[in-house]
Design an enzyme around this catalytic site. Structure first.
Site, short mmCIF file in Angstrom:
data_model
loop_
_atom_site.label_atom_id
_atom_site.label_comp_id
_atom_site.label_asym_id
_atom_site.label_seq_id
_atom_site.Cartn_x
_atom_site.Cartn_y
_atom_site.Cartn_z
N GLU A 100 -4.19 -9.59 4.21
CA GLU A 100 -4.81 -9.05 5.35
C GLU A 100 -5.53 -9.96 4.89
O GLU A 100 -6.47 -10.43 6.35
CB GLU A 100 -5.65 -7.58 5.24
CG GLU A 100 -4.21 -6.54 4.92
CD GLU A 100 -3.32 -5.98 3.33
OE1 GLU A 100 -2.42 -5.47 4.08
OE2 GLU A 100 -3.87 -7.02 2.70
N GLU A 128 0.92 -0.91 0.34
CA GLU A 128 -0.04 0.21 -0.06
C GLU A 128 0.98 1.50 -0.20
O GLU A 128 0.68 2.50 -0.29
CB GLU A 128 -1.02 0.20 1.12
CG GLU A 128 -2.06 -1.09 1.22
CD GLU A 128 -3.10 -1.29 2.47
OE1 GLU A 128 -4.21 -0.78 2.16
OE2 GLU A 128 -2.62 -1.21 3.27
#
Length: 707
Positions: free
Chosen positions: A124, A104
């Site tokens: 995640e 990210e």
């Protein structure tokens, strides 16, 4: 925690937070300061972010996820916004790993340069979460919503090279990426000076024809495959926001979703399982001077299902293996099984032609012990009989060179007795693989009373090398996993006697989350094998109470899947097992023989009796020092026995429930049919009573407190 240096007009910022450069609060503070310094430095025309050590960034610090530090400034969202809005070009130089928050961070940069073998991903979902710092919003804008959803929903990691055409990377290199990233940063700075705008992911517009239908189908599929877990469906929702909402609103929705999921029991269980696996690699009391011995040449004794699977586990890691059998037909079958397995992987695209040829070539066969003389590691995988193992280890002792590791794959037998068959018990260790050995991740490393620290260190190092999740166990019958499995199976049988049926028990525990119920597992393993284990246990402990239905099923020829008949009928071409009228009649007949009036048994009682049988035996294992810590017991069950990972493991589940409630429920079960000796079976472990009485949990237990 981060370093700043100027390199020919480019500010190079190095993330430095070993071992994986996790974005903990301290690193975020230093990184924000470094970015501000670069933005305010008149000599810096551009910025490059890179990672120290073996990788770029492993993501957020999971140990902070339940601490105030997670939301303290600068948050990841604010930090990444600062980078994305920078008027100066910011380029990410990726190597090693760029996972989760690390990827990210790279997405928030204006360009990305990656070493081609860099592993990237947004894993995640495996923690019961969605990416929470822009991953579901920026990635679809760079690679398209379809590929982005695939990466987010599967949570898989892949090489940068495999995504070379995706638009995620501006440049790939086989060399270290820093020089290429600095060069690209200079080029972008020159373009900015000429008035060209930077490429900011948040300003791009993702396009997807028929988006509504696409996401509706994806959501339905995720819901059907997720067994009720909330994160997969939430991943679909968040990627859909990237297509249907303005960027900032999508970011806000993503963060809200992340925050909501962070409070779910599923996240708590998955987080515990993740941290428990990391902790399991730490061996208590292992001297720092105990260095792993080199392992390059290996031998496997036995070419059956387990032996060939172990051989493939070693070959998959690039280790040459000699598989030894007594007779040529058995050796031919073992080598053919290896080749057929690899051929199947090749046809499914899981192996390249080159990998197929390399792995097949690494596994050779022999009918004598000549290869043992030069081996660094020998793993015995013969029939589970102590006399047979005696013969093997006496031959190994005579043939193996000094310092070679001699390992047994026994699942139930005494490793200390096996070690005593040699004149070098310090070199003997248990390596209990789980079938199929080349697939299953768990490896129980059984430390004998005379196993040397160097041999134990070598075994743990080998486990990492071959990609196994290793848990250290002491010596007892069945070690950690199979010892706990026996009372679990005992309760399953006693439930049959009282009124339940095999398919009801399996359905109840599978609905609760277990991958397979006890009777499906027994059919898969072979009911005749279970009969042999029961016979051995009853010979040593005649007071144990099993349902006679187990032996009845074997006596009428229902050995399991391998013969198409076990607790269930197995119809060719039909995947689902079929409840058997013959088995149901046998179960009812056993209740009648016992003089029991069959009763309706709730799913709740089934789950409680099976689960608490595991918990109580796990507590005894901890009290005896067979397992180092409660979380190790959890790893054994989540990695090797189909226990739902999102529940964390049996000991974690007991903690979540409360040990006081565990004791009270066990007390209720201690009043049952007289023949079951319920009071004896449900007598709680001393450790369980002590922890409950002190208001503590298995998580706080340290075995050293007992000494």
């Amino acid at each position: 925690m981060s370093h700043y240096q100027l390199k020919d007009g480019v500010a190079v910022i190095v993330l430095d937070n070993p071992p994986v450069n996790a974005l903990a609060l301290a690193l975020r503070l230093r990184l924000a300061d470094a970015v501000h310094s670069a933005l305010n430095d008149p000599e810096a025309n551009a910025v490059v972010l890179t990672g120290a050590g073996r990788g770029f960034c492993g993501g957020g610090d999971i140990t902070e996820f339940d601490l105030p530090a997670l939301s303290q400034a600068p948050t990841l969202m604010a930090l990444f916004s600062l980078i994305e809005r920078s008027p100066k070009p910011v380029v990410a130089a990726l190597h090693g790993n760029a996972l989760g928050g690390g990827l990210e961070l790279a997405l928030a940069c204006h360009a990305r340069v990656a070493q081609s073998k860099t592993q990237v991903g947004l894993p995640e979902v495996h923690l019961g979460l969605v990416p929470g710092a822009g991953g579901t919003q920026r990635l679809p804008r760079l690679v398209g919503p379809e590929l982005a959803l695939n990466l987010v929903l599967q949570g898989r990691t892949c090489s940068a090279q495999s995504l070379s055409e995706s638009g995620l990377f501006d440049r790939l290199t086989d060399a270290a990426p820093l020089d290429s990233a600095v060069q690209l940063a200079r080029e972008l700075a020159a373009e900015v000076a000429r008035g060209r705008s930077l490429k900011r992911a948040g300003e791009l517009t993702p396009k997807l024809p028929n988006a509504q239908a696409f996401f509706a189908y994806a959501r339905a599929t995720a819901k059907a495959q997720s067994r009720g877990l909330p994160a997969p469906v939430a991943c679909v929702d968040c990627v859909e926001y990237s297509v249907t909402l303005p960027f900032q609103e999508g970011l806000d929705r993503e963060f809200d979703t992340f925050w909501r999921l962070r409070g779910t029991p599923e996240f708590a269980g998955l987080r515990h399982a993740f941290l428990a696996e990391r902790k399991a690699s730490e061996v208590a009391g292992l001297p720092t001077e105990a260095k792993p011995r080199p392992v390059e040449r290996t031998v496997v004794i036995g070419g059956g299902t387990m032996g060939s699977g172990i051989a493939m586990s070693l070959a998959n890691a690039g280790l040459p293996v000699t598989m030894i059998e007594r007779e040529q037909p058995a050796l031919d079958r073992g080598l053919a099984s290896v080749r057929d397995t690899y051929l199947g992987a090749l046809k499914k695209g899981r192996l390249s032609e080159q990998q197929f040829e390399q792995r097949v070539a690494l596994i050779n066969g022999a009918l004598d012990y000549e290869a043992v003389k030069e081996a660094d590691l020998v793993i015995e995988a013969v029939f589970e009989d102590l006399d047979i193992k005696r013969q093997v280890f006496e031959q190994l002792d005579a043939a193996a060179r000094p310092g070679a590791l001699l390992a047994t794959n026994t699942s139930m037998l005494d490793v200390n007795r096996i070690a005593a068959f040699t004149n070098r018990p310090e070199d003997v260790i248990g390596l209990h693989f789980f079938s199929p050995a080349h697939v299953m991740k768990l490896l129980e490393v059984v430390r004998g009373e005379r196993t040397s620290p160097a041999v134990l260190a070598t075994a743990m190092n080998l486990a990492r090398r071959i990609g196994k999740t290793a848990v250290v166990s002491g010596v007892c019958e069945g070690f950690i996993g199979n010892r706990m499995l026996q009372p679990y199976l005992m309760q399953a049988g006693l439930l049959l006697d009282e009124g339940a049926l095999p398919h009801q028990i399996d359905r109840a525990i599978e609905k609760w989350g277990m991958a397979m119920g006890p009777f499906r597992v027994s059919d898969m393993a072979g009911n005749d094998l279970g009969a042999k284990i029961r016979e051995q246990r009853l010979a040593e402990q005649p007071d144990l109470v099993y349902s006679r239905s187990f032996d009845t099923i074997v006596a009428i020829g229902r050995s399991g899947q391998k013969v198409g008949r076990g607790w269930y009928d197995y119809v060719p071409g039909q995947r689902a097992p079929v409840p058997s009228e013959e088995v149901i009649a046998a179960v009812v007949a056993e209740s009648e023989r016992l003089g029991l009036k069959r009763r309706a048994i709730s799913d709740e009682e089934i789950v409680d009796r099976l689960l608490l049988a595991l918990v109580n035996e796990g507590a005894k294992i901890l009290e005896e020092g067979i397992a180092q810590r409660a979380s190790d017991v959890d790893v054994v069950y989540t990695a090797g026995y189909g226990f739902p990972r999102w529940r964390g493991g049996p000991m974690f589940e007991a903690d979540q429930r409360g040990l006081g409630d565990v004791l009270a429920t066990m007390q209720r079960f201690s009043d049952g049919p007289a023949y079951q000796r319920c009071a004896d079976f449900w007598r709680p472990a001393g450790l369980l009573c002590r922890l409950a009485g002190q208001g503590q949990s298995f998580a706080t237990f340290n075995h050293s407190e007992l000494s």
